[in-house]
Design a protein around this motif. Structure first.
Motif, mmCIF file in Angstrom:
data_model
loop_
_atom_site.group_PDB
_atom_site.id
_atom_site.type_symbol
_atom_site.label_atom_id
_atom_site.label_comp_id
_atom_site.label_asym_id
_atom_site.label_seq_id
_atom_site.Cartn_x
_atom_site.Cartn_y
_atom_site.Cartn_z
ATOM 1 N N ILE A 1 0.817 -1.222 0.000
ATOM 2 C CA ILE A 1 0.000 0.000 0.000
ATOM 3 C C ILE A 1 0.846 1.265 0.000
ATOM 4 O O ILE A 1 0.624 2.166 -0.811
ATOM 5 C CB ILE A 1 -0.964 -0.011 1.208
ATOM 6 N N HIS A 2 1.821 1.359 0.897
ATOM 7 C CA HIS A 2 2.569 2.610 1.065
ATOM 8 C C HIS A 2 3.822 2.688 0.189
ATOM 9 O O HIS A 2 4.078 3.705 -0.434
ATOM 10 C CB HIS A 2 2.945 2.809 2.533
ATOM 11 N N SER A 3 4.601 1.612 0.152
ATOM 12 C CA SER A 3 5.850 1.633 -0.599
ATOM 13 C C SER A 3 5.620 1.542 -2.109
ATOM 14 O O SER A 3 6.317 2.181 -2.885
ATOM 15 C CB SER A 3 6.744 0.477 -0.130
ATOM 16 N N ASN A 4 4.637 0.752 -2.498
ATOM 17 C CA ASN A 4 4.414 0.512 -3.929
ATOM 18 C C ASN A 4 3.088 1.043 -4.451
ATOM 19 O O ASN A 4 2.748 0.825 -5.614
ATOM 20 C CB ASN A 4 4.520 -0.989 -4.207
ATOM 21 N N LYS A 5 2.318 1.724 -3.599
ATOM 22 C CA LYS A 5 1.059 2.379 -4.003
ATOM 23 C C LYS A 5 0.103 1.438 -4.736
ATOM 24 O O LYS A 5 -0.575 1.841 -5.679
ATOM 25 C CB LYS A 5 1.341 3.618 -4.866
ATOM 26 N N CYS A 6 0.084 0.160 -4.343
ATOM 27 C CA CYS A 6 -0.793 -0.863 -4.947
ATOM 28 C C CYS A 6 -0.606 -0.966 -6.463
ATOM 29 O O CYS A 6 -1.540 -1.268 -7.201
ATOM 30 C CB CYS A 6 -2.260 -0.594 -4.618
ATOM 31 N N ASN A 7 0.610 -0.720 -6.918
ATOM 32 C CA ASN A 7 0.920 -0.770 -8.350
ATOM 33 C C ASN A 7 1.165 -2.231 -8.758
ATOM 34 O O ASN A 7 2.170 -2.816 -8.365
ATOM 35 C CB ASN A 7 2.160 0.073 -8.635
ATOM 36 N N PRO A 8 0.263 -2.817 -9.566
ATOM 37 C CA PRO A 8 0.409 -4.233 -9.931
ATOM 38 C C PRO A 8 1.642 -4.538 -10.781
ATOM 39 O O PRO A 8 2.009 -5.702 -10.917
ATOM 40 C CB PRO A 8 -0.884 -4.550 -10.680
ATOM 41 N N SER A 9 2.296 -3.512 -11.315
ATOM 42 C CA SER A 9 3.516 -3.778 -12.087
ATOM 43 C C SER A 9 4.739 -3.893 -11.175
ATOM 44 O O SER A 9 5.817 -4.288 -11.618
ATOM 45 C CB SER A 9 3.732 -2.707 -13.154
ATOM 46 N N GLU A 10 4.572 -3.557 -9.883
ATOM 47 C CA GLU A 10 5.646 -3.728 -8.901
ATOM 48 C C GLU A 10 5.507 -5.096 -8.248
ATOM 49 O O GLU A 10 4.419 -5.664 -8.204
ATOM 50 C CB GLU A 10 5.585 -2.632 -7.834
ATOM 51 N N CYS A 11 6.633 -5.612 -7.722
ATOM 52 C CA CYS A 11 6.558 -6.942 -7.102
ATOM 53 C C CYS A 11 7.125 -6.935 -5.689
ATOM 54 O O CYS A 11 7.855 -6.031 -5.297
ATOM 55 C CB CYS A 11 7.262 -7.983 -7.959
ATOM 56 N N LEU A 12 6.741 -7.973 -4.975
ATOM 57 C CA LEU A 12 7.172 -8.192 -3.610
ATOM 58 C C LEU A 12 7.572 -9.661 -3.519
ATOM 59 O O LEU A 12 6.902 -10.520 -4.078
ATOM 60 C CB LEU A 12 5.993 -7.891 -2.674
ATOM 61 N N GLU A 13 8.689 -9.930 -2.838
ATOM 62 C CA GLU A 13 9.153 -11.308 -2.664
ATOM 63 C C GLU A 13 9.248 -11.605 -1.173
ATOM 64 O O GLU A 13 9.726 -10.786 -0.403
ATOM 65 C CB GLU A 13 10.530 -11.490 -3.290
ATOM 66 N N LEU A 14 8.793 -12.796 -0.809
ATOM 67 C CA LEU A 14 8.830 -13.238 0.577
ATOM 68 C C LEU A 14 9.596 -14.546 0.640
ATOM 69 O O LEU A 14 9.307 -15.482 -0.110
ATOM 70 C CB LEU A 14 7.401 -13.433 1.101
#
Length: 139
Positions: free
Chosen positions: A50-63
């Motif tokens: 929400i805050h770091s990537n502004k819910c931008n679906p072209s950005e990714c997150l890895e866990l």
């Protein structure tokens, strides 16, 4: 090591929680410990989406989740959005939040109370959150 990669859409938080729950069950955590950890990981992932990537679906997150045996379980969450400066974080005043009936602002405090170690850093254009949780396993 267990890995989950997703785009930065709020709708993906349910899948992240499910992934973490499956891994923690395999590792042998009690249900209570697992729910606490899922809450902490969900809070960090939600903040990054929400805050770091502004819910931008072209950005990714890895866990990444790694069982370190008696040293606990390591959680590493990586994203490429706007970095969070953990050094500037000041724990909120609970009385003030209640008085103003403010919603939000308690996530990092919650995460710090659940996890044994919480670190945020920026490295080579990526943001890394590392958290460790130590506990007695059921298995």
């Amino acid at each position: 090591m267990h890995q989950f990669k997703t785009n930065c859409k709020r709708e993906r938080l349910k899948e992240i929680r499910h992934f973490v729950a499956e891994v923690l069950t395999d590792i042998g955590l009690s249900e209570i410990d697992a729910h606490k950890v899922i809450l902490a990981v969900d809070e960090v992932c939600a903040n990054l989406i929400i805050h770091s990537n502004k819910c931008n679906p072209s950005e990714c997150l890895e866990l990444f989740i790694e069982d370190h045996g008696k040293d606990g379980v390591l959680f590493e969450i990586i994203d490429y959005g706007i970095g969070f400066n953990y050094n500037n974080y000041k724990e909120p005043n609970l009385e003030e939040i209640i008085r103003k009936r403010k919603k939000g602002g308690l996530g990092i405090m919650l995460v710090k109370n659940i996890m044994d170690t919480v670190e945020f850093k920026n490295e080579e254009n990526k943001n890394i959150c590392r958290m460790i949780k130590k506990f007695t396993k059921n298995k």
